[in-house]
Design a protein around this motif. Structure first.
Motif, PDB file in Angstrom:
ATOM      1  N   MET A   1       0.832  -1.176   0.000  1.00  0.00           N
ATOM      2  CA  MET A   1       0.000   0.000   0.000  1.00  0.00           C
ATOM      3  C   MET A   1       0.881   1.245   0.000  1.00  0.00           C
ATOM      4  O   MET A   1       1.861   1.319   0.729  1.00  0.00           O
ATOM      5  CB  MET A   1      -0.898   0.004   1.244  1.00  0.00           C
ATOM      6  N   PRO A   2       0.511   2.235  -0.789  1.00  0.00           N
ATOM      7  CA  PRO A   2       1.319   3.446  -0.877  1.00  0.00           C
ATOM      8  C   PRO A   2       1.447   4.246   0.425  1.00  0.00           C
ATOM      9  O   PRO A   2       2.486   4.834   0.674  1.00  0.00           O
ATOM     10  CB  PRO A   2       0.605   4.269  -1.949  1.00  0.00           C
ATOM     11  N   VAL A   3       0.396   4.316   1.253  1.00  0.00           N
ATOM     12  CA  VAL A   3       0.502   5.110   2.474  1.00  0.00           C
ATOM     13  C   VAL A   3       1.462   4.418   3.429  1.00  0.00           C
ATOM     14  O   VAL A   3       1.287   3.259   3.788  1.00  0.00           O
ATOM     15  CB  VAL A   3      -0.874   5.324   3.138  1.00  0.00           C
ATOM     16  N   THR A   4       2.507   5.165   3.816  1.00  0.00           N
ATOM     17  CA  THR A   4       3.525   4.605   4.709  1.00  0.00           C
ATOM     18  C   THR A   4       3.512   5.247   6.087  1.00  0.00           C
ATOM     19  O   THR A   4       4.148   4.737   7.000  1.00  0.00           O
ATOM     20  CB  THR A   4       4.936   4.772   4.100  1.00  0.00           C
ATOM     21  N   GLY A   5       2.803   6.363   6.237  1.00  0.00           N
ATOM     22  CA  GLY A   5       2.762   7.008   7.537  1.00  0.00           C
ATOM     23  C   GLY A   5       1.677   8.061   7.613  1.00  0.00           C
ATOM     24  O   GLY A   5       1.362   8.719   6.619  1.00  0.00           O
ATOM     25  N   ILE A   6       1.098   8.191   8.805  1.00  0.00           N
ATOM     26  CA  ILE A   6       0.080   9.202   9.070  1.00  0.00           C
ATOM     27  C   ILE A   6       0.376   9.780  10.442  1.00  0.00           C
ATOM     28  O   ILE A   6       0.525   9.026  11.417  1.00  0.00           O
ATOM     29  CB  ILE A   6      -1.345   8.604   9.075  1.00  0.00           C
ATOM     30  N   THR A   7       0.474  11.101  10.516  1.00  0.00           N
ATOM     31  CA  THR A   7       0.658  11.736  11.814  1.00  0.00           C
ATOM     32  C   THR A   7      -0.311  12.902  11.939  1.00  0.00           C
ATOM     33  O   THR A   7      -0.550  13.635  10.971  1.00  0.00           O
ATOM     34  CB  THR A   7       2.096  12.254  12.034  1.00  0.00           C
ATOM     35  N   THR A   8      -0.863  13.031  13.114  1.00  0.00           N
ATOM     36  CA  THR A   8      -1.661  14.203  13.448  1.00  0.00           C
ATOM     37  C   THR A   8      -0.992  14.858  14.642  1.00  0.00           C
ATOM     38  O   THR A   8      -0.504  14.174  15.545  1.00  0.00           O
ATOM     39  CB  THR A   8      -3.118  13.841  13.792  1.00  0.00           C
ATOM     40  N   ASP A   9      -0.955  16.173  14.615  1.00  0.00           N
ATOM     41  CA  ASP A   9      -0.325  16.931  15.693  1.00  0.00           C
ATOM     42  C   ASP A   9      -1.257  18.073  16.068  1.00  0.00           C
ATOM     43  O   ASP A   9      -1.372  19.053  15.321  1.00  0.00           O
ATOM     44  CB  ASP A   9       1.036  17.458  15.241  1.00  0.00           C
ATOM     45  N   VAL A  10      -1.909  17.927  17.216  1.00  0.00           N
ATOM     46  CA  VAL A  10      -2.863  18.934  17.659  1.00  0.00           C
ATOM     47  C   VAL A  10      -2.154  20.256  17.942  1.00  0.00           C
ATOM     48  O   VAL A  10      -2.695  21.332  17.657  1.00  0.00           O
ATOM     49  CB  VAL A  10      -3.645  18.433  18.896  1.00  0.00           C
ATOM     50  N   ASP A  11      -0.926  20.210  18.463  1.00  0.00           N
ATOM     51  CA  ASP A  11      -0.206  21.441  18.780  1.00  0.00           C
ATOM     52  C   ASP A  11       0.075  22.286  17.542  1.00  0.00           C
ATOM     53  O   ASP A  11      -0.034  23.517  17.577  1.00  0.00           O
ATOM     54  CB  ASP A  11       1.112  21.136  19.503  1.00  0.00           C
ATOM     55  N   THR A  12       0.442  21.633  16.437  1.00  0.00           N
ATOM     56  CA  THR A  12       0.709  22.377  15.202  1.00  0.00           C
ATOM     57  C   THR A  12      -0.498  22.373  14.260  1.00  0.00           C
ATOM     58  O   THR A  12      -0.434  22.945  13.177  1.00  0.00           O
ATOM     59  CB  THR A  12       1.934  21.801  14.453  1.00  0.00           C
ATOM     60  N   ARG A  13      -1.568  21.678  14.678  1.00  0.00           N
ATOM     61  CA  ARG A  13      -2.824  21.607  13.932  1.00  0.00           C
ATOM     62  C   ARG A  13      -2.639  20.985  12.553  1.00  0.00           C
ATOM     63  O   ARG A  13      -3.226  21.403  11.574  1.00  0.00           O
ATOM     64  CB  ARG A  13      -3.470  22.993  13.817  1.00  0.00           C
ATOM     65  N   THR A  14      -1.762  19.961  12.460  1.00  0.00           N
ATOM     66  CA  THR A  14      -1.439  19.362  11.166  1.00  0.00           C
ATOM     67  C   THR A  14      -1.850  17.901  11.068  1.00  0.00           C
ATOM     68  O   THR A  14      -1.862  17.167  12.055  1.00  0.00           O
ATOM     69  CB  THR A  14       0.073  19.448  10.856  1.00  0.00           C
TER      70      THR A  14
END
Length: 160
Positions: A1-14
């Protein structure tokens, strides 16, 4: 599968999604630049996309809608802010009503889609930054991670 990583960061809202495609950067770029190709992979497979307007140039607005299995339409728009072909493009991404007019009641994200060639393949980093942590949480609650992952994971098969 192409997706290798997912990150969410509430502090930087990303929300950042990293993927690797078995195609050169120029081929991946061509897909994002062409609305008919982009329709094949934008949105989850069960929600096909229709691009009404799409011109990957700064100062333009892309409009599109996705259609649910029940026939309900979900519209969105991109305001293109930067294009550096074929390395990256940036845009404001928002939700729209049935008339394709932006819906100010829903969050808007500032996005950068960056592409890097790695041994004949492409590493892509898709980063969305929201104005507020609440806006980020709203799209997470709407299923943005799951929807984006299923959309991105269909790109390799399309490019093959």
């Amino acid at each position: 599968m192409p997706v290798t990583g997912i990150t969410t960061d509430v502090d930087t809202r990303t929300l950042t999604i990293t993927a690797e495609f078995a195609a050169p950067v120029t081929r991946v770029w061509a897909m994002y630049a062409d609305p008919r190709q982009l329709e094949q992979v934008w949105g989850p497979p069960q929600y096909p996309a229709t691009f009404v307007d799409h011109d990957l140039r700064p100062g333009t607005r892309t409009t599109y809608y996705m259609t649910s299995p029940e026939g309900e339409k979900f519209a969105g728009y991109w305001d293109i802010t930067e294009v550096v072909e074929p390395q990256r493009f940036a845009f404001l991404d928002g939700f729209a009503g049935d008339d394709l007019v932006p819906n100010p009641a829903l969050p808007v994200s500032s996005n950068v889609y960056a592409f890097e060639e790695v041994e004949g393949a492409t590493r892509a980093v898709f980063t969305g930054t929201y104005e507020t942590a609440e806006g980020l949480q709203t799209v997470l609650d709407m299923g943005m991670v799951e929807g984006a992952t299923s959309a991105i994971n269909q790109i390799d098969a399309f490019l093959a």
